[in-house]
Design a protein around this motif. Structure first.
Motif, PDB file in Angstrom:
ATOM      1  N   VAL A 124       1.254  11.563   1.638  1.00 52.22           N
ATOM      2  CA  VAL A 124       2.128  11.225   0.500  1.00 52.22           C
ATOM      3  C   VAL A 124       2.846  12.487   0.071  1.00 52.22           C
ATOM      4  O   VAL A 124       2.224  13.531  -0.144  1.00 52.22           O
ATOM      5  CB  VAL A 124       1.333  10.634  -0.681  1.00 52.22           C
ATOM      6  N   LEU A 440      -4.884   5.695  -4.755  1.00 55.42           N
ATOM      7  CA  LEU A 440      -4.581   5.365  -3.364  1.00 55.42           C
ATOM      8  C   LEU A 440      -5.837   5.241  -2.511  1.00 55.42           C
ATOM      9  O   LEU A 440      -5.792   4.645  -1.428  1.00 55.42           O
ATOM     10  CB  LEU A 440      -3.658   6.438  -2.778  1.00 55.42           C
ATOM     11  N   ASN A 441      -6.940   5.793  -2.962  1.00 55.49           N
ATOM     12  CA  ASN A 441      -8.194   5.706  -2.213  1.00 55.49           C
ATOM     13  C   ASN A 441      -9.088   4.583  -2.705  1.00 55.49           C
ATOM     14  O   ASN A 441     -10.287   4.566  -2.402  1.00 55.49           O
ATOM     15  CB  ASN A 441      -8.951   7.036  -2.284  1.00 55.49           C
ATOM     16  N   CYS A 454      -7.054  -3.618  -5.994  1.00 57.40           N
ATOM     17  CA  CYS A 454      -6.520  -2.264  -6.070  1.00 57.40           C
ATOM     18  C   CYS A 454      -5.005  -2.346  -6.242  1.00 57.40           C
ATOM     19  O   CYS A 454      -4.385  -3.394  -6.039  1.00 57.40           O
ATOM     20  CB  CYS A 454      -6.845  -1.485  -4.795  1.00 57.40           C
ATOM     21  N   SER A 456      -1.123  -1.796  -5.255  1.00 55.66           N
ATOM     22  CA  SER A 456      -0.373  -1.816  -3.999  1.00 55.66           C
ATOM     23  C   SER A 456       0.227  -0.449  -3.732  1.00 55.66           C
ATOM     24  O   SER A 456       0.853   0.145  -4.623  1.00 55.66           O
ATOM     25  CB  SER A 456       0.733  -2.866  -4.085  1.00 55.66           C
ATOM     26  N   HIS A 457       0.032   0.062  -2.528  1.00 55.57           N
ATOM     27  CA  HIS A 457       0.567   1.378  -2.209  1.00 55.57           C
ATOM     28  C   HIS A 457       2.088   1.388  -2.211  1.00 55.57           C
ATOM     29  O   HIS A 457       2.700   2.464  -2.344  1.00 55.57           O
ATOM     30  CB  HIS A 457       0.051   1.825  -0.833  1.00 55.57           C
ATOM     31  N   HIS A 458       2.706   0.234  -2.032  1.00 56.34           N
ATOM     32  CA  HIS A 458       4.165   0.166  -1.968  1.00 56.34           C
ATOM     33  C   HIS A 458       4.779  -0.295  -3.286  1.00 56.34           C
ATOM     34  O   HIS A 458       5.999  -0.384  -3.387  1.00 56.34           O
ATOM     35  CB  HIS A 458       4.582  -0.786  -0.841  1.00 56.34           C
ATOM     36  N   ILE A 460       3.387   0.724  -6.764  1.00 46.28           N
ATOM     37  CA  ILE A 460       2.519   1.305  -7.791  1.00 46.28           C
ATOM     38  C   ILE A 460       3.213   1.205  -9.151  1.00 46.28           C
ATOM     39  O   ILE A 460       4.381   1.581  -9.291  1.00 46.28           O
ATOM     40  CB  ILE A 460       2.204   2.773  -7.463  1.00 46.28           C
TER      41      ILE A 460
END
Length: 882
Positions: A124, A440-441, A454, A456-458, A460
């Motif tokens: 990242v 992210l983890n 969790c 979403s990484h895409h 946030i």
């Protein structure tokens, strides 16, 4: 008002709705004319257009996730005049602050360092978008709006989905700015981590749910200052604050905390517009005040005009600096050195950042219009301009090439020995990075959100980052722990700074102590007083009190209409003490104790009674024994000459009885000397009363004998003496004395006199309580009655023929007796302690000597000195043969 007008003038058309709807993830259309105001700009493709760009100076770097930053790089802002007829010009910022730029560059360095770190946010890339707020709310709010809304000229994604332009903002350093911006960001849970906003009001989680800071709140700073004031006993201090939320809220906290031990001598607010008239008025207040300590809660921009006036008027005080200016190089100048050296200040925690100096000196300007802040820095550092036409006017033709050598400069920008705000910036960036790393983890199915999901990484969202930021906890490379409490506040640790004059004529702020709120209460303040420089001739801490401390033995009395620190010291009353300094009240000693001469402790009361050891007791006992011996002597003379006419006349038996009773009267005085005991208290008044009644009754009978003898000498009263012979005389004396014995018996059996400790005065007076005042009064009254009758009879018989002249002596003796005892009553009542007994003894002795001398001195004179007159013929007044 100007700031608000500008903010309203520059908004997204159509996307003003879009911006706020973004965070709720609701599609809001911009393409229907019926749904929008006709002033909105849109196209047939339903694209929102940005009407105007804010004129903001900043720098940026792209990345997968972008963090925003707000910093104070230019200290002054010039706003155009508003005519409301034409479009206003953009505000213009000037007075470049290299320290603020260093803080901004620290954010850039921290992000670059994180991007290189394989263990933190791998895969990242962080970017940044940093703006200068110009120390003005209007500019800061424009910058914040641009950060969270983006600066794209048009938006066609009407679903308002995706990651926002910035996920979080580092800054703003100003409390007022942070309050205003957090009010908006909090609605959408956009995290804001300030590195310098200290207003305690920002700890209100209900109002500012997304605000965090890596600098302690002013509530802690005020307490830290109060610790210093207490340490040096400064109870009378002036308070000057800036006219913003930082200053006003700090003032409120300061007033509350200092009220526990001190007072504010004066309270002034610095003007927003740097009005020189108001500045001079404040200077007048400072100079007129008796306080030698002045606390300054202010940012540098507000304080500069005041310090200029301090230098101009040559004013020296013990300044106490808040963290907003305690390490600012603007005040560490040779011009202000004579007036500011010795200043004590609270400073935020100093830190060390490895590699920062090399990064700062490696900067190079470029032609990117988004990095205008870097160009302004370059122009300031080298006093040049990139534009030739500006160089001709402003810098005498010096044009910047971009190849100038930063390593050759030496100023606050490259000085990393005292990293304080910059270190807080560093911690703020790393706090956001660790929060992102944890986000992210997240393990799917074990997340903190609904359904254990969790983020979403895409996609946030700021509110998701907010959750992780609240729970972040890590340690910097310098060894400081970073975490936030439930209010978003950091751990409260401060350095205590002292302005030192250096040999080269410069001034530096040196660390002389630490305040750590995590330590036990007695170890919160750690101060090395030997390192402190004081700007006073004695090189010692100044005194700053409204009234000097009241010593033990006195109490404070507040002066009417003045603060509680202004008081008079009043000595404690007798029998009261105060053991501590500045006592507000005196405390009465226990019953058997009395106050010392200094009134600072209770001491055992001195025991007082008429003793045989003191001079008064010795004198009275000597007089008593002398009187008894005199009576014995007279008795011996009378016994030896008992057959002589002088002794035998008027019943010698009564004379012997009077002498014996007088001897008892003299000796009973000894019962009044010495420590009272039960038996002495009972005997003294009984023996005194009976002895005097025996004496006075004998005198009364003797007087009656004189009158009877005179009447018997007349032919018509030849038988008068047979009714008043010797048996009748003895019986009369015994009956009259028996009445006194009955009075004493009743008194002693019902309310007997007893020893008593009188503790009402400064001494414990041992005395005999009479038990019954009625009994004592009856005893004295009976003696007085007999004495009065005796005096009356003797007075009536005073004109008898000279052969019966003893009536004159009895009259004189009774006159002395009555005078003494009439004078005794007021003297006895008004005499304190042992002197009351002394007065009673004196009355006994005086009346006894009066009776002895008046009655027996003339007879002794004849018996001893003129025996020729001790004949019956002489007594009868007949002429003797020659």
């Amino acid at each position: 008002m100007h700031d608000g007008g500008h903010c309203l003038a520059w908004v997204w058309v159509g996307c003003g709705v879009w911006t706020w709807a973004w965070w709720f993830q609701r599609p809001v259309g911009c393409g229907s004319a019926s749904a929008l105001n006709s002033s909105y700009s849109f196209t047939s493709g339903a694209v929102c257009q940005l009407r105007e760009q804010f004129h903001l100076v900043g720098m940026q770097q792209e990345g997968d996730i972008v963090l925003g930053g707000l910093f104070e790089v230019n200290l002054l802002t010039v706003f155009p005049e508003l005519s409301f007829r034409t479009e206003p010009e953009q505000p213009w910022c000037h007075k470049f602050d290299v320290e603020g730029f260093q803080a901004a560059q620290t954010m850039a360095f921290a992000i670059e360092e994180i991007n290189r770190n394989p263990n933190l946010l791998p895969n990242v890339t962080l970017g940044y978008r940093i703006y200068d707020n110009c120390v003005k709310l209007g500019v800061a709010f424009r910058a914040a709006t641009s950060l969270i809304s983006g600066t794209e000229s048009s938006i066609s994604n009407l679903n308002c989905s995706g990651t926002p332009p910035v996920l979080a903002i580092v800054g703003d350093p100003g409390s007022t700015h942070s309050i205003a911006i957090s009010n908006v960001l909090g609605l959408f849970r956009v995290p804001m981590v300030s590195f310098f906003a200290t207003c305690s009001c920002l700890s209100d989680r209900r109002r500012y749910p997304s605000f965090f800071r890596t600098i302690p709140s002013d509530a802690f700073q005020v307490r830290a200052m109060v610790h210093i004031l207490k340490r040096f006993g400064w109870t009378w201090v002036g308070l000057i604050v800036s006219n913003d939320d930082y200053g006003i809220n700090a003032a409120q906290s300061f007033h509350q905390d200092i009220s526990e031990f001190g007072c504010v001598a004066f309270y002034e607010i610095l003007p927003k517009d740097n009005d020189i008239t108001e500045i001079r008025r404040i200077m007048g207040v400072i100079q007129r005040s008796t306080s030698s300590v002045v606390v300054l809660f202010s940012t540098a921009s507000y304080l500069l005009p005041l310090m200029d006036e301090v230098a101009q008027q040559n004013v020296t005080r013990q300044w106490i600096a808040s963290e907003a200016w305690s390490t600012s190089p603007m005040f560490l100048t040779p011009r202000l050195l004579p007036f500011l050296k010795g200043t004590l200040g609270i400073a935020i925690r100093r830190g060390e950042i490895e590699g920062l100096r090399e990064f700062l000196l490696s900067l190079q300007p470029d032609n990117d219009p988004n990095n205008g802040l870097l160009k302004k820095f370059w122009e300031h550092m080298f006093d040049c301009r990139f534009k030739a036409e500006e160089a001709e006017i402003q810098t005498e033709g010096r044009v910047c090439t971009g190849n100038e050598d930063l390593t050759a400069t030496d100023n606050a920008y490259s000085d990393v020995s005292e990293l304080r705000p910059s270190y807080n910036v560093y911690k703020a960036v790393y706090a956001l990075a660790h929060a992102l790393h944890n986000l992210l983890n997240c393990v799917p199915g074990q997340g903190p959100f609904t359904g254990h999901n969790c983020a979403s990484h895409h996609d946030i969202q700021p509110w998701q980052l907010l959750h992780y930021l609240q729970n972040v906890n890590f340690t910097t490379t310098f060894g400081d722990q970073v975490s936030f409490d439930e209010n978003g506040d950091a751990l409260a640790i401060y350095d205590i700074m002292n302005f030192h004059a250096m040999p080269d004529g410069t001034m530096r702020a040196r660390t002389v102590g630490v305040i750590d709120e995590s330590q036990p209460s007695d170890k919160v303040l750690s101060l090395d007083e030997e390192k402190i420089f004081w700007n006073f001739k004695s090189n010692s801490p100044p005194r700053s009190v409204c009234s000097e401390s009241c010593s033990p033995g006195t109490r404070k009395a507040i002066k009417k209409g003045r603060p509680v620190c202004c008081f008079d010291c009043i000595a404690c009353a007798d029998g009261e003490i105060s053991k501590t300094a500045d006592s507000v009240e005196c405390f009465r000693c226990p019953e058997e104790f009395w106050s010392s001469p200094e009134k600072d402790q209770c001491v055992l009361k001195e025991v007082e009674f008429l003793s045989y050891e003191d001079a008064l007791g010795i004198s009275l006992s000597t007089a008593s024994l002398f009187g008894a011996c005199a009576c014995a002597g007279v008795l011996a003379v009378f016994a030896h000459h008992r057959h002589t006419p002088v002794v035998r006349s008027n019943n010698s038996e009564l004379s012997f009885l009077i002498l014996m009773s007088l001897k008892l009267c003299f000796l009973c005085a000894l019962l009044f000397i010495g420590q009272p005991r039960l038996w002495t208290c009972q005997l003294r008044h009984a023996v005194f009363g009976i002895s005097f009644v025996l004496c006075v009754s004998s005198i009364l009978v003797k007087t009656m004998v004189v009158v009877a003898v005179f009447k018997a000498s007349r032919p018509e009263s030849q038988g008068a003496m047979k009714w008043f012979g010797a048996p009748q005389q003895r019986g009369s004396v015994l009956i009259l004395t028996a009445f006194q014995v009955v009075i004493c018996a009743v008194w002693l059996s019902t309310a007997s006199p007893a020893p008593h400790k009188n503790t009402q005065s400064s001494k414990i007076v041992f005395e005999c309580a009479v038990g019954s005042m009625a009994g004592f009064a009856t005893l004295l009254g009976y003696i007085g009655l007999l004495a009065a009758v005796s005096f009356l009879l003797a007075f009536l018989a005073r004109n008898l023929p000279d052969s019966f002249n003893e009536a004159k002596f009895i009259t004189f003796s009774m006159l002395i007796f009555c005078a003494v005892w009439i004078a005794f009553i007021p003297a006895y009542v008004s005499s304190p302690g042992k002197y009351a007994d002394a007065v009673e003894i004196f009355a006994i002795l005086a009346s006894s000597f009066g009776l002895l001398i008046s009655i027996f001195a003339p007879k002794c004179y004849i018996i001893l000195l003129h025996p020729e007159r001790n004949t019956k013929k002489a007594i009868m007044g007949q002429p003797q043969a020659k």
